[in-house]
Design an enzyme around this catalytic site. Sequence first.
Site, PDB file in Angstrom:
ATOM      1  N   CYS A  53      -0.120  -4.631 -13.296  1.00 19.39           N
ATOM      2  CA  CYS A  53       0.315  -3.243 -13.107  1.00 19.39           C
ATOM      3  C   CYS A  53      -0.048  -2.435 -14.340  1.00 19.39           C
ATOM      4  O   CYS A  53       0.148  -2.901 -15.478  1.00 19.39           O
ATOM      5  CB  CYS A  53       1.829  -3.217 -12.883  1.00 19.39           C
ATOM      6  SG  CYS A  53       2.521  -1.568 -12.665  1.00 19.39           S
ATOM      7  N   HIS A 110       2.183  -2.738  -3.396  1.00 18.75           N
ATOM      8  CA  HIS A 110       2.497  -2.504  -4.807  1.00 18.75           C
ATOM      9  C   HIS A 110       2.747  -1.015  -5.068  1.00 18.75           C
ATOM     10  O   HIS A 110       3.746  -0.644  -5.711  1.00 18.75           O
ATOM     11  CB  HIS A 110       1.318  -3.020  -5.642  1.00 18.75           C
ATOM     12  CG  HIS A 110       1.460  -2.845  -7.116  1.00 18.75           C
ATOM     13  ND1 HIS A 110       1.650  -3.900  -7.980  1.00 18.75           N
ATOM     14  CD2 HIS A 110       1.393  -1.729  -7.903  1.00 18.75           C
ATOM     15  CE1 HIS A 110       1.718  -3.450  -9.230  1.00 18.75           C
ATOM     16  NE2 HIS A 110       1.551  -2.126  -9.205  1.00 18.75           N
ATOM     17  N   GLU A 111       1.856  -0.157  -4.577  1.00 20.78           N
ATOM     18  CA  GLU A 111       1.989   1.277  -4.847  1.00 20.78           C
ATOM     19  C   GLU A 111       3.169   1.887  -4.093  1.00 20.78           C
ATOM     20  O   GLU A 111       3.864   2.764  -4.621  1.00 20.78           O
ATOM     21  CB  GLU A 111       0.692   2.012  -4.496  1.00 20.78           C
ATOM     22  CG  GLU A 111      -0.532   1.544  -5.256  1.00 20.78           C
ATOM     23  CD  GLU A 111      -0.349   1.500  -6.764  1.00 20.78           C
ATOM     24  OE1 GLU A 111       0.445   2.292  -7.309  1.00 20.78           O
ATOM     25  OE2 GLU A 111      -0.996   0.659  -7.403  1.00 20.78           O
ATOM     26  N   HIS A 152       6.308   1.210  -6.012  1.00 14.01           N
ATOM     27  CA  HIS A 152       6.475   2.117  -7.150  1.00 14.01           C
ATOM     28  C   HIS A 152       7.283   3.352  -6.768  1.00 14.01           C
ATOM     29  O   HIS A 152       8.165   3.793  -7.523  1.00 14.01           O
ATOM     30  CB  HIS A 152       5.109   2.582  -7.665  1.00 14.01           C
ATOM     31  CG  HIS A 152       4.555   1.750  -8.773  1.00 14.01           C
ATOM     32  ND1 HIS A 152       5.224   1.499  -9.953  1.00 14.01           N
ATOM     33  CD2 HIS A 152       3.353   1.112  -8.892  1.00 14.01           C
ATOM     34  CE1 HIS A 152       4.479   0.751 -10.742  1.00 14.01           C
ATOM     35  NE2 HIS A 152       3.335   0.502 -10.121  1.00 14.01           N
TER      36      HIS A 152
END
Length: 210
Positions: A129, A171-172, A175
């Site tokens: 990351c 993953h995004e 976030h």
Amino acid sequence: MAQRQGTQTEDLGEFIVDTMDCEARETAHRERGTARPITVVGHPALHRECADVTEFDAGLAQLIDDMFASQRMAEGVGLAANQIGVDLKVFVYDCMDDDGVRHVGVVCNPVLDELDAARRVLDDGGEGCLSVPGAYAPLARPDYAVVRGQDAEGRPIAVRGTGYFARCLQHETDHLYGYLYIDRLSKRERKGVLRQMEESTPRYETVPND
């Protein structure tokens, strides 16, 4: 995301085409944008859910351009708005899938589909990351993902990914809901990742956590 070191019925025609003119589209965004420093673990913006995008205007367009510029500056494959300190649910990506096909795009207000058991095949590959610079760890995630949201003009879109690109989409999206990939690790694994980060020097500008 750093480069690696509710169930719904799918209609193949519903997914956006994000594999055409990738170089030209990414370059246009990046050249209009200004790279910004990256927030790192511990920054408050990374640890809370972001606000929904409600205005699809010139300000959002400029943010997206800046995000592409920032992503390239940091040599990432995905970037969420809170990684440059902006409290909005939007992420950009420029990511290869496991077949070597490049995907470039933007998603506002993303929501991941829940996969039924038949589609939940886990991939325990490594993950990194930009907000945890210099550190990597294995993390099991489904090797297939569908994210639904809106494009830069507010039109509904769906993006489908497999392999490494599926990991990027998950993953995004994480976030923007206040989660880093290290939050999905065991306490021992998390400590190891943070130790890796402390022992490395970021190759791009970051925001100090003062």
